[in-house]
Design an enzyme around this catalytic site. Structure first.
Site, PDB file in Angstrom:
ATOM      1  N   HIS A 121       0.875  -1.169   0.000  1.00 22.58           N
ATOM      2  CA  HIS A 121       0.000   0.000   0.000  1.00 22.58           C
ATOM      3  C   HIS A 121       0.918   1.227   0.000  1.00 22.58           C
ATOM      4  O   HIS A 121       1.998   1.183   0.580  1.00 22.58           O
ATOM      5  CB  HIS A 121      -0.826  -0.046   1.289  1.00 22.58           C
ATOM      6  CG  HIS A 121      -1.928   0.946   1.409  1.00 22.58           C
ATOM      7  ND1 HIS A 121      -1.705   2.274   1.677  1.00 22.58           N
ATOM      8  CD2 HIS A 121      -3.271   0.795   1.323  1.00 22.58           C
ATOM      9  CE1 HIS A 121      -2.871   2.903   1.754  1.00 22.58           C
ATOM     10  NE2 HIS A 121      -3.840   2.030   1.543  1.00 22.58           N
ATOM     11  N   ASP A 198       2.840  -4.412   8.152  1.00 20.53           N
ATOM     12  CA  ASP A 198       1.614  -3.637   8.006  1.00 20.53           C
ATOM     13  C   ASP A 198       0.466  -4.642   8.091  1.00 20.53           C
ATOM     14  O   ASP A 198       0.220  -5.406   7.161  1.00 20.53           O
ATOM     15  CB  ASP A 198       1.656  -2.917   6.652  1.00 20.53           C
ATOM     16  CG  ASP A 198       0.346  -2.255   6.290  1.00 20.53           C
ATOM     17  OD1 ASP A 198      -0.673  -2.506   6.963  1.00 20.53           O
ATOM     18  OD2 ASP A 198       0.337  -1.488   5.314  1.00 20.53           O
ATOM     19  N   GLN A 201      -4.553  -5.086   6.719  1.00 18.57           N
ATOM     20  CA  GLN A 201      -5.446  -5.931   5.929  1.00 18.57           C
ATOM     21  C   GLN A 201      -5.534  -7.350   6.497  1.00 18.57           C
ATOM     22  O   GLN A 201      -6.437  -8.101   6.159  1.00 18.57           O
ATOM     23  CB  GLN A 201      -4.892  -5.974   4.507  1.00 18.57           C
ATOM     24  CG  GLN A 201      -5.903  -6.056   3.417  1.00 18.57           C
ATOM     25  CD  GLN A 201      -6.975  -4.997   3.492  1.00 18.57           C
ATOM     26  OE1 GLN A 201      -8.130  -5.346   3.688  1.00 18.57           O
ATOM     27  NE2 GLN A 201      -6.649  -3.736   3.352  1.00 18.57           N
ATOM     28  N   LYS A 224     -10.863  -1.059   9.894  1.00 18.25           N
ATOM     29  CA  LYS A 224     -10.976  -2.203   8.982  1.00 18.25           C
ATOM     30  C   LYS A 224     -11.423  -3.455   9.726  1.00 18.25           C
ATOM     31  O   LYS A 224     -11.553  -4.521   9.150  1.00 18.25           O
ATOM     32  CB  LYS A 224      -9.655  -2.428   8.275  1.00 18.25           C
ATOM     33  CG  LYS A 224      -9.363  -1.263   7.330  1.00 18.25           C
ATOM     34  CD  LYS A 224      -8.232  -1.492   6.398  1.00 18.25           C
ATOM     35  CE  LYS A 224      -8.123  -0.285   5.481  1.00 18.25           C
ATOM     36  NZ  LYS A 224      -6.844  -0.218   4.800  1.00 18.25           N
ATOM     37  N   CYS A 362      -4.513   2.310  -3.895  1.00 13.81           N
ATOM     38  CA  CYS A 362      -3.319   2.814  -3.216  1.00 13.81           C
ATOM     39  C   CYS A 362      -2.140   1.862  -3.377  1.00 13.81           C
ATOM     40  O   CYS A 362      -1.312   1.714  -2.464  1.00 13.81           O
ATOM     41  CB  CYS A 362      -3.554   3.065  -1.723  1.00 13.81           C
ATOM     42  SG  CYS A 362      -4.817   4.267  -1.391  1.00 13.81           S
TER      43      CYS A 362
HETATM   44  C1  LIG Z   1      -5.907   0.557   4.647  1.00 11.15           C
HETATM   45  C2  LIG Z   1      -4.499   0.205   4.592  1.00 11.15           C
HETATM   46  C3  LIG Z   1      -3.517   1.100   5.025  1.00 11.15           C
HETATM   47  C4  LIG Z   1      -3.830   2.501   5.497  1.00 11.15           C
HETATM   48  O1  LIG Z   1      -4.640   2.486   6.618  1.00 11.15           O
HETATM   49  P1  LIG Z   1      -5.220   3.874   7.202  1.00 11.15           P
HETATM   50  O2  LIG Z   1      -6.255   3.435   8.170  1.00 11.15           O
HETATM   51  O3  LIG Z   1      -5.782   4.608   6.013  1.00 11.15           O
HETATM   52  O4  LIG Z   1      -4.087   4.594   7.821  1.00 11.15           O
HETATM   53  C5  LIG Z   1      -2.211   0.673   4.980  1.00 11.15           C
HETATM   54  N1  LIG Z   1      -1.884  -0.538   4.545  1.00 11.15           N
HETATM   55  C6  LIG Z   1      -2.793  -1.431   4.127  1.00 11.15           C
HETATM   56  C7  LIG Z   1      -2.365  -2.779   3.687  1.00 11.15           C
HETATM   57  C8  LIG Z   1      -4.135  -1.084   4.132  1.00 11.15           C
HETATM   58  O5  LIG Z   1      -5.041  -1.956   3.703  1.00 11.15           O
END
Ligand SMILES: *Cc1c(COP(=O)(O)O)cnc(C)c1O
Length: 404
Positions: A121, A198, A201, A224, A362
């Site tokens: 992302h 990260d 997801q 999320k 993104c």
């Molecule tokens: C949504 C997402 C982000 C960003 O998250 P925010 O809540 O917008 O800060 C970063 N990495 C991944 C893999 C995402 O799905």
């Protein structure tokens, strides 16, 4: 088995109509919907104990502080974090990554290397590029394959003594691929590099155990995983968090302030400058309770069923191609139909009540790899059904007919 009828009743939004049709919400990878239990706690906070935390001696402040710290404890338990002060409340994944990337400015130097993956992302690319610009470190990319997986053959060679940091997503938001994080962490350990995962997801579908993973940093967003927007957490190993300088200066994060010198508060407050999203943090804790009550094993099994069904039904449409065909993936289906623009498909299915995402998600490097402008992405959650997938498939067929 999960009780889908009972679960759907918990989400008031799922019974509304969009453009005169029942809403089919398949944009869960962008943000999830909110159960009544979480909505109730938000209302309760503002109706009954809204107050600033940590500083007040009065009762409301104490109640709010207790609830906020109780949420931190729930989050600690959920991710099996060893020490409570290793959980830093943030505004979300993006904030957490920037906090770490910024902190590493003083720990990285010219000639060092940082590794990113091709499946990231933008929020797990840009802060590291900025770090490299500041420090003169070199950014290297783990390549991907046609299946939308990380290239395991290539990746081992990229780890060298110069590698100081590795950051990959646990699960790709654009394709749903579950990355081989155990191998990546093991490889990083061999060369003494720190790893940031990260988890934005992954966290809605997979319960990560940060001690078993032995990962240095893990970041997530509450929105999320059934929580509100604007709140998330950064997990960091205590040693790292003690080494990293504060990200922002302000109230809450200090020990003593004079105009000559300021000393910082201990963890986690050193990284929590200013009044946080108190209500959001409390609601995040309740969102975790809600999902844990259903059970992450059950959630994963049910969502996998939806993935298998959705894949099978969508592939019956002639000219439809799915991007991201890894055997290890979450319930995300990214697709295109030959000759049609994803945006046009998204616009027509919206008229039929179906919410999907279109565009580059993104993750422009992934789109560049496939040489496409974007995809249509349907991402499922445990409150979705096979009947809703049928509506999606019919809507996509209609869109295809109208556009061809
Ligand atoms: C949504 C997402 C982000 C960003 O998250 P925010 O809540 O917008 O800060 C970063 N990495 C991944 C893999 C995402 O799905």
């Amino acid at each position: 088995m999960i009780d889908i009828d009972k679960i759907r009743k918990d989400f008031p939004i799922l019974s509304r109509k969009v453009n005169g049709k029942p809403l089919v919400y398949f944009d869960n990878a962008a943000t999830s919907q909110t159960p009544q239990q979480v909505i109730d706690v938000i209302v309760d906070y503002y109706q009954n104990y809204n107050a600033n935390i940590h500083r007040g001696v009065h009762s409301l402040s104490q109640e709010a502080t207790d609830a906020y710290e109780e949420a931190r404890e729930k989050i600690r338990a959920h991710f099996n974090v060893k020490h409570k002060e290793e959980i830093i409340f943030t505004a979300g994944t993006t904030h957490g990554i920037n906090l770490v990337a910024n902190g590493f400015s003083s720990l990285i130097k010219k000639g060092d290397e940082v590794l990113v993956s091709a499946l990231e992302h933008h929020s797990n690319i840009v802060p590291w590029q900025m770090l490299c610009e500041r420090t003169g470190a070199k950014l290297k990319v783990i390549p991907m394959t046609q299946e939308g997986e990380l290239d395991k053959l290539a990746f081992a060679e990229l780890f060298t003594e110069k590698t100081k940091l590795v950051f990959v997503n646990h699960v790709s938001n654009a394709l749903g691929t579950i990355n081989p994080i155990k191998e990546i962490i093991a490889k990083a350990k061999e060369v003494g590099a720190a790893v940031l995962l990260d988890g934005a997801q992954a966290a809605p579908h997979i319960k990560a155990d940060v001690q078993v993973l032995d990962v240095d940093f893990y970041v997530v967003s509450a929105h999320k995983m059934c929580g509100p927007t604007g709140v998330g957490i950064l997990y960091g190993k205590k040693d790292w968090l003690e080494k990293l300088p504060p990200y922002q200066g302000g109230g809450e994060m200090i020990d003593q302030v004079t105009f000559e010198k300021t000393t910082y508060a201990g963890l986690p407050h050193k990284f929590e400058a200013g009044t946080p999203n108190i209500c959001g943090g409390i609601a995040f804790g309740v969102a975790l309770d809600y999902m844990n009550e259903i059970g992450f094993d059950k959630i994963a099994a049910y969502e996998h069923e939806l993935l298998v069904y959705g894949t099978q039904e969508l592939l019956k449409i002639e000219g439809l191609r799915i991007y991201g065909t890894s055997a290890e993936k979450t319930a995300v289906i990214s697709f295109n139909i030959e000759g049609l623009h994803p945006y046009d498909i998204g616009t027509i299915v919206d008229k039929l009540g179906v919410a999907v995402r279109t565009g580059h998600h993104c993750a422009q490097p992934i789109m560049d790899y496939y040489k496409i402008p974007g995809t249509v992405r349907a991402s499922f959650s445990f409150y979705n059904t096979k009947e809703e997938i049928d509506v999606l498939v019919e809507s996509v067929k209609k869109a295809k007919m109208m556009l061809s």
